[in-house]
Structure formats: structure tokens, C-alpha cells
Design a protein around this motif. Structure first.
Motif, PDB file in Angstrom:
ATOM      1  N   LYS A 100      72.543  17.724  37.600  1.00 40.27           N
ATOM      2  CA  LYS A 100      73.671  17.406  36.713  1.00 40.27           C
ATOM      3  C   LYS A 100      73.585  16.002  36.124  1.00 40.27           C
ATOM      4  O   LYS A 100      74.179  15.739  35.071  1.00 40.27           O
ATOM      5  N   LYS A 140      80.250  14.517  42.132  1.00 41.91           N
ATOM      6  CA  LYS A 140      79.429  15.721  42.286  1.00 41.91           C
ATOM      7  C   LYS A 140      78.057  15.364  42.844  1.00 41.91           C
ATOM      8  O   LYS A 140      77.474  14.353  42.465  1.00 41.91           O
ATOM      9  N   TYR A 146      77.230  24.871  44.050  1.00 44.06           N
ATOM     10  CA  TYR A 146      77.639  26.127  43.416  1.00 44.06           C
ATOM     11  C   TYR A 146      79.038  26.458  43.891  1.00 44.06           C
ATOM     12  O   TYR A 146      79.476  25.995  44.948  1.00 44.06           O
ATOM     13  N   ASP A 147      79.764  27.241  43.088  1.00 47.61           N
ATOM     14  CA  ASP A 147      81.116  27.665  43.445  1.00 47.61           C
ATOM     15  C   ASP A 147      81.975  26.504  43.956  1.00 47.61           C
ATOM     16  O   ASP A 147      82.737  26.651  44.907  1.00 47.61           O
ATOM     17  N   GLY A 148      81.828  25.350  43.317  1.00 48.77           N
ATOM     18  CA  GLY A 148      82.670  24.217  43.663  1.00 48.77           C
ATOM     19  C   GLY A 148      82.215  23.445  44.901  1.00 48.77           C
ATOM     20  O   GLY A 148      82.780  22.405  45.227  1.00 48.77           O
ATOM     21  N   GLU A 179      82.521  11.594  37.451  1.00 41.20           N
ATOM     22  CA  GLU A 179      83.082  11.929  36.131  1.00 41.20           C
ATOM     23  C   GLU A 179      84.563  11.603  36.104  1.00 41.20           C
ATOM     24  O   GLU A 179      85.242  11.687  37.137  1.00 41.20           O
ATOM     25  N   GLU A 180      85.063  11.301  34.937  1.00 37.03           N
ATOM     26  CA  GLU A 180      86.506  11.163  34.787  1.00 37.03           C
ATOM     27  C   GLU A 180      87.149  12.497  35.178  1.00 37.03           C
ATOM     28  O   GLU A 180      86.563  13.567  34.962  1.00 37.03           O
ATOM     29  N   VAL A 182      89.189  15.201  34.243  1.00 36.18           N
ATOM     30  CA  VAL A 182      89.661  15.668  32.934  1.00 36.18           C
ATOM     31  C   VAL A 182      90.976  16.422  33.101  1.00 36.18           C
ATOM     32  O   VAL A 182      91.076  17.342  33.922  1.00 36.18           O
ATOM     33  N   GLU A 187      89.926  26.110  30.953  1.00 33.69           N
ATOM     34  CA  GLU A 187      88.462  26.093  30.942  1.00 33.69           C
ATOM     35  C   GLU A 187      87.955  27.263  30.098  1.00 33.69           C
ATOM     36  O   GLU A 187      88.559  28.348  30.078  1.00 33.69           O
ATOM     37  N   GLU A 253      79.758  25.736  30.304  1.00 40.01           N
ATOM     38  CA  GLU A 253      81.130  25.667  30.798  1.00 40.01           C
ATOM     39  C   GLU A 253      81.827  24.506  30.101  1.00 40.01           C
ATOM     40  O   GLU A 253      81.266  23.404  30.006  1.00 40.01           O
ATOM     41  N   ASN A 265      81.352  20.820  30.616  1.00 32.03           N
ATOM     42  CA  ASN A 265      81.346  20.624  32.065  1.00 32.03           C
ATOM     43  C   ASN A 265      79.931  20.779  32.616  1.00 32.03           C
ATOM     44  O   ASN A 265      79.369  19.826  33.132  1.00 32.03           O
ATOM     45  N   GLU A 266      79.355  21.959  32.480  1.00 28.91           N
ATOM     46  CA  GLU A 266      77.987  22.115  32.983  1.00 28.91           C
ATOM     47  C   GLU A 266      77.292  23.293  32.326  1.00 28.91           C
ATOM     48  O   GLU A 266      77.907  24.055  31.581  1.00 28.91           O
TER      49      GLU A 266
HETATM   50  N1  ATP Z   1      85.367  16.189  35.482  1.00 34.51           N
HETATM   51  C1  ATP Z   1      86.186  17.153  35.900  1.00 34.51           C
HETATM   52  N2  ATP Z   1      87.513  17.052  35.697  1.00 34.51           N
HETATM   53  C2  ATP Z   1      88.366  18.013  36.142  1.00 34.51           C
HETATM   54  N3  ATP Z   1      87.991  19.105  36.817  1.00 34.51           N
HETATM   55  C3  ATP Z   1      86.670  19.280  37.056  1.00 34.51           C
HETATM   56  C4  ATP Z   1      85.705  18.313  36.611  1.00 34.51           C
HETATM   57  N4  ATP Z   1      84.489  18.771  36.974  1.00 34.51           N
HETATM   58  C5  ATP Z   1      84.677  19.935  37.611  1.00 34.51           C
HETATM   59  N5  ATP Z   1      85.994  20.263  37.673  1.00 34.51           N
HETATM   60  C6  ATP Z   1      86.554  21.496  38.282  1.00 34.51           C
HETATM   61  O1  ATP Z   1      85.717  21.949  39.343  1.00 34.51           O
HETATM   62  C7  ATP Z   1      85.119  23.215  39.018  1.00 34.51           C
HETATM   63  C8  ATP Z   1      83.700  23.278  39.570  1.00 34.51           C
HETATM   64  O2  ATP Z   1      82.918  22.227  38.987  1.00 34.51           O
HETATM   65  P1  ATP Z   1      81.404  22.490  38.520  1.00 34.51           P
HETATM   66  O3  ATP Z   1      81.408  23.590  37.539  1.00 34.51           O
HETATM   67  O4  ATP Z   1      80.795  21.209  38.106  1.00 34.51           O
HETATM   68  O5  ATP Z   1      80.784  22.899  39.935  1.00 34.51           O
HETATM   69  P2  ATP Z   1      79.794  24.007  40.440  1.00 34.51           P
HETATM   70  O6  ATP Z   1      79.954  24.093  41.910  1.00 34.51           O
HETATM   71  O7  ATP Z   1      78.465  23.732  39.886  1.00 34.51           O
HETATM   72  O8  ATP Z   1      80.380  25.283  39.789  1.00 34.51           O
HETATM   73  P3  ATP Z   1      79.838  26.734  39.626  1.00 34.51           P
HETATM   74  O9  ATP Z   1      80.729  27.557  40.507  1.00 34.51           O
HETATM   75  O10 ATP Z   1      80.097  26.986  38.182  1.00 34.51           O
HETATM   76  O11 ATP Z   1      78.417  26.740  40.035  1.00 34.51           O
HETATM   77  C9  ATP Z   1      85.214  23.292  37.502  1.00 34.51           C
HETATM   78  O12 ATP Z   1      85.157  24.623  37.043  1.00 34.51           O
HETATM   79  C10 ATP Z   1      86.571  22.627  37.268  1.00 34.51           C
HETATM   80  O13 ATP Z   1      87.632  23.501  37.567  1.00 34.51           O
END
Ligand code: ATP
Ligand code: MG
Length: 378
Positions: A100, A140, A146-148, A179-180, A182, A187, A253, A265-266
Motif C-alpha cells: 500500500k 495500515k 485483508y478484510d480490515g 492516512e488521514e 476520511v 464507499e 476502492e 482507498n486501495e
Molecule cells: N483513510 C481511511 N479513512 C477512513 N476509513 C478508512 C480509511 N482507510 C480504510 N478505512 C476503512 O477500513 C476499511 C478497510 O480498509 P482497507 O480497504 O485499506 O483494508 P483491507 O484490509 O486491505 O481491506 P480489504 O478487505 O478490502 O482487503 C475500508 O473499507 C474503510 O471502511
């Protein structure tokens, strides 16, 4: 002779490529992590995707290699490319879905709108970012989330002390992404298919709803989307697909803010949960489109077949018994619902299936999809 696609990874995304592969007469082979995974029906091999020899041997028997996840190490991908294997997406593109921090830097170069961000190697740097951004931020882990998992909202650096410690112990060293936070109103996700020869096809932008960091529901197309929003999202998706040379499906995203900004986002470079609706709601599903794209075949029409589709994930599944024990009840009550299950054992929070309903009335479609999915809970 049939075209052969090799998928590294045996999860539900590989599983859902099987049906369109059968329809097209494409031979699908899967390198699964272990026996009995979601894509077991097509698994021709079980082996470690981190081992170059294993992956290369698998690749020798197919026309193109693609992925169910983004975790295949760059070193392994390079071995494949050097051996002349067609790899889609290729390592140069995939690295932006693997890391990321690399992604944030590349999106900045491409002039894409994104949250304010920084790379932080130690607590004091994170504290500086917090001080400059209202005292709260999102931290992050750049790789492997994954999945948060790997995402934390923090107001002090101490809340990610364990991650800084792990970095210090990681031979690769490195930094965390901050990251800030947001303040988004919702979404969104934009999917684009791109084939090696450059043809692009964009799906309508969709709304995604996350609960506890996991995708829970998707509405396609995104309701109340202005023409401007639709154009902006599509422009971002296509600029990224072309700018980093993605081949196959790309998902971007996005956050939409109250002041009508759209921020990235990603990225994911494979079929994505935000596109499952397309199996039952679009002319060409994302799984068929991914196969077409990686084989460099002409792309299919991504347009919706119905005005609205709603996809609801089955998270966790039944607390006792299997998902199939619930089929009869769900099917009897909701004959319009398309039920998809992944052959995975129920476990709290785990994605074990999804339900899609498509039709002309959004309220009705959403009600049906949620009610049908609820048969598989509890
Ligand atoms: N900078 C941000 N500001 C506010 N909320 C955020 C931010 N970054 C992430 N989030 C929240 O956290 C969730 C998961 O973040 P992100 O998509 O980066 O993680 P992931 O674990 O890679 O997700 P995925 O399940 O898509 O693989 C986002 O969908 C959003 O709801
Ligand atoms: Mg995400």
C-alpha cells in the motif's frame, strides 16, 4: 486444443472462475494452498505459492498464469516472467496491490485523488502526523492485510506499538502507512477490465458497505450517483488501469466525501467482492471478464441486465450444520435470489457465500437479498 488458464490460489475467487471457464471451454487449473479448498473442483495441484520451483512447474502446463490473491512474492513472479511465462497481471502492476505504500506513491505520481498519507518508521513520526491531522488517523500495515486486518484507527502511536515492533524484527525493515481518517459519506468501487493489447471495459460504479472492515453488501449501480460522479469514478479506474498497466480485472476502492470528492482507498488486481453482483446482474460477469482479459480475448459487455442488483455477503454462516441445510428455506421463500456458496466451513466473520438479487425496484431487490442471506445466519 483448449486454452488453459492457471490460477494461483484456491479460494472463492478461483472457484467462481470455474463456471465461466466451463462455459467457454477454457481449461482452468488451480494451484491450491491445501486440499479441499473452495476451488478444489479445479485444483490440479496443491503447493506453496512462495516456492518458485513449485509455481514454475505449475505454470509450464498453462497458457497464462493469474491469481486468486495478491500474495505471490515478486521474486517468484520474476522467475515466471524470466522463463517466458505469460503472467497477468504482471509483477510491475501487481506490486501496487501488494504494497500500500508503493501504491500511494504511484497514485500520487499519476495525480489520482487520495487521502493525505505518510510513511512512518517510528512512533514520533506517527505522532507528528496525528498532531497535524486532528489527533486521529488510520494506520495500515503495507503488506498482507485483508478484510480490515492490518487497519487500525488510532489517536496515539502506542496503539500500533506491536506493529512497530514487528517492523523492527522484519528483515525487510520498512514503514507503516498512515492516512488521514476520511469522513466519507459512503464507499464506492470502480471495476475496470484491461487486456494486454490495451482494450478497456468499465463496469458501473457501485456502492459498497463495510461492517467491521469487511464488505457486507454491494448495490449496483451506486444509487443517487450524479453523471459527474459516474464519470469521475470511471476516469479514475481507467487512468489507473492504463497508468500502471493492469491486465485482468482491476477494482479501485473509493471514498465519497460530503463535499463530493472521490478519493482512492486501495486497489485489487483480480475479481473483487464488489463485483460479485455481475454474475447475476451484468451481461458479462467479472469472472468471465477476467478470463477473457488474461487470455487477451475481446472483452464482454459489462452493462447491467437489470436496473438494480444487490449482493449480500454470507458472513460466518450457520452456527450449527452446513450452509446447504439452509438452502430449502431460503429457496422456498426467495425464488428470485441467486445463492452462491464457497464450500468453506462456517466460522465467525468468514466470507462463506453471498446472495444476489437483480430487478427493477431497488427497495424490493435489497429486501429480497438481505432476507434470503439472513436464512444462512445464526
Ligand atoms: N483513510 C481511511 N479513512 C477512513 N476509513 C478508512 C480509511 N482507510 C480504510 N478505512 C476503512 O477500513 C476499511 C478497510 O480498509 P482497507 O480497504 O485499506 O483494508 P483491507 O484490509 O486491505 O481491506 P480489504 O478487505 O478490502 O482487503 C475500508 O473499507 C474503510 O471502511
Ligand atoms: Mg479494502
Amino acid at each position: 486444443m483448449a486454452l488453459r488458464v492457471g490460477v494461483v490460489g484456491g479460494g472463492q475467487l478461483a472457484r467462481m472462475m470455474i463456471a465461466p471457464a466451463v462455459e467457454l471451454g477454457v481449461e482452468l487449473r488451480v494451484l491450491a494452498e491445501e486440499p479441499g479448498m473452495a476451488a478444489a473442483l479445479a485444483a490440479s495441484e496443491v503447493g506453496d505459492y512462495r516456492d518458485a520451483e513449485t509455481v514454475l512447474a505449475f505454470a509450464r502446463d498453462v497458457d497464462v498464469v493469474t491469481f486468486d490473491h495478491e500474495h505471490v512474492p515478486q521474486e517468484v513472479l520474476r522467475v515466471l516472467v524470466d522463463a517466458g511465462v505469460a503472467v497477468h497481471p504482471g509483477p510491475e502492476a501487481l506490486r501496487y496491490a501488494q504494497d500500500k505504500l508503493l501504491m500511494r506513491a504511484r497514485l500520487a505520481e499519476l495525480g489520482m485523488p487520495q487521502p493525505e498519507w505518510a510513511a512512518v518508521a517510528e512512533a514520533s513520526e506517527l505522532q507528528d502526523f496525528l498532531d497535524a491531522h486532528g489527533g486521529r488517523a488510520v494506520v495500515k500495515t503495507p503488506r498482507g492485510g485483508y478484510d480490515g486486518k492490518g487497519v487500525r484507527v488510532v489517536s496515539t502511536a502506542a496503539e500500533v506499538e506491536d506493529w512497530f515492533t514487528a517492523l523492527a524484527e522484519d528483515a525487510r525493515g520498512g514503514e507503516l502507512l498512515v492516512e488521514e481518517l476520511v469522513d466519507f459519506t459512503r464507499e464506492l468501487a470502480q471495476q475496470v477490465a484491461r487486456r494486454p493489447s490495451g482494450e478497456l471495459r468499465s463496469y458501473p460504479v457501485v456502492e459498497t458497505v463495510q461492517r467491521d472492515g469487511v464488505c457486507a453488501e454491494v448495490i449496483a449501480p451506486a444509487p443517487h450517483a450524479s453523471d459527474r460522479l459516474v464519470d469521475v469514478a470511471r476516469g479514475i479506474g481507467e487512468s489507473i488501469a492504463t497508468g500502471i498497466g493492469v491486465t485482468g480485472m482491476l477494482a479501485v476502492e473509493l471514498f465519497e466525501t460530503a463535499d463530493e470528492r472521490v478519493l482512492v482507498n486501495e486497489l485489487a488486481m483480480r475479481p473483487h467482492n464488489s463485483g460479485h453482483w455481475s454474475q447475476d446482474g451484468a451481461v458479462t460477469s467479472q469472472f468471465e471478464q477476467h478470463l477473457r482479459a488474461v487470455l487477451d480475448l475481446p472483452l464482454g459487455d459489462p452493462e447491467p441486465r437489470q436496473p438494480w442488483s444487490v449482493m449480500v455477503n454470507i458472513l460466518g454462516g450457520p452456527s450449527s450444520g452446513g450452509l446447504d441445510d439452509r438452502f430449502a428455506g431460503a429457496m422456498a421463500a426467495h425464488p428470485a435470489a441467486k445463492i452462491h456458496t464457497y464450500g468453506k466451513a462456517p466460522r465467525p466473520g468468514r466470507k462463506v457465500g453471498h446472495v444476489t438479487v437483480a430487478g427493477p425496484d431497488l427497495d424490493e431487490v435489497a429486501y429480497e437479498a438481505r432476507a434470503a442471506a439472513a436464512h444462512f445466519d445464526g
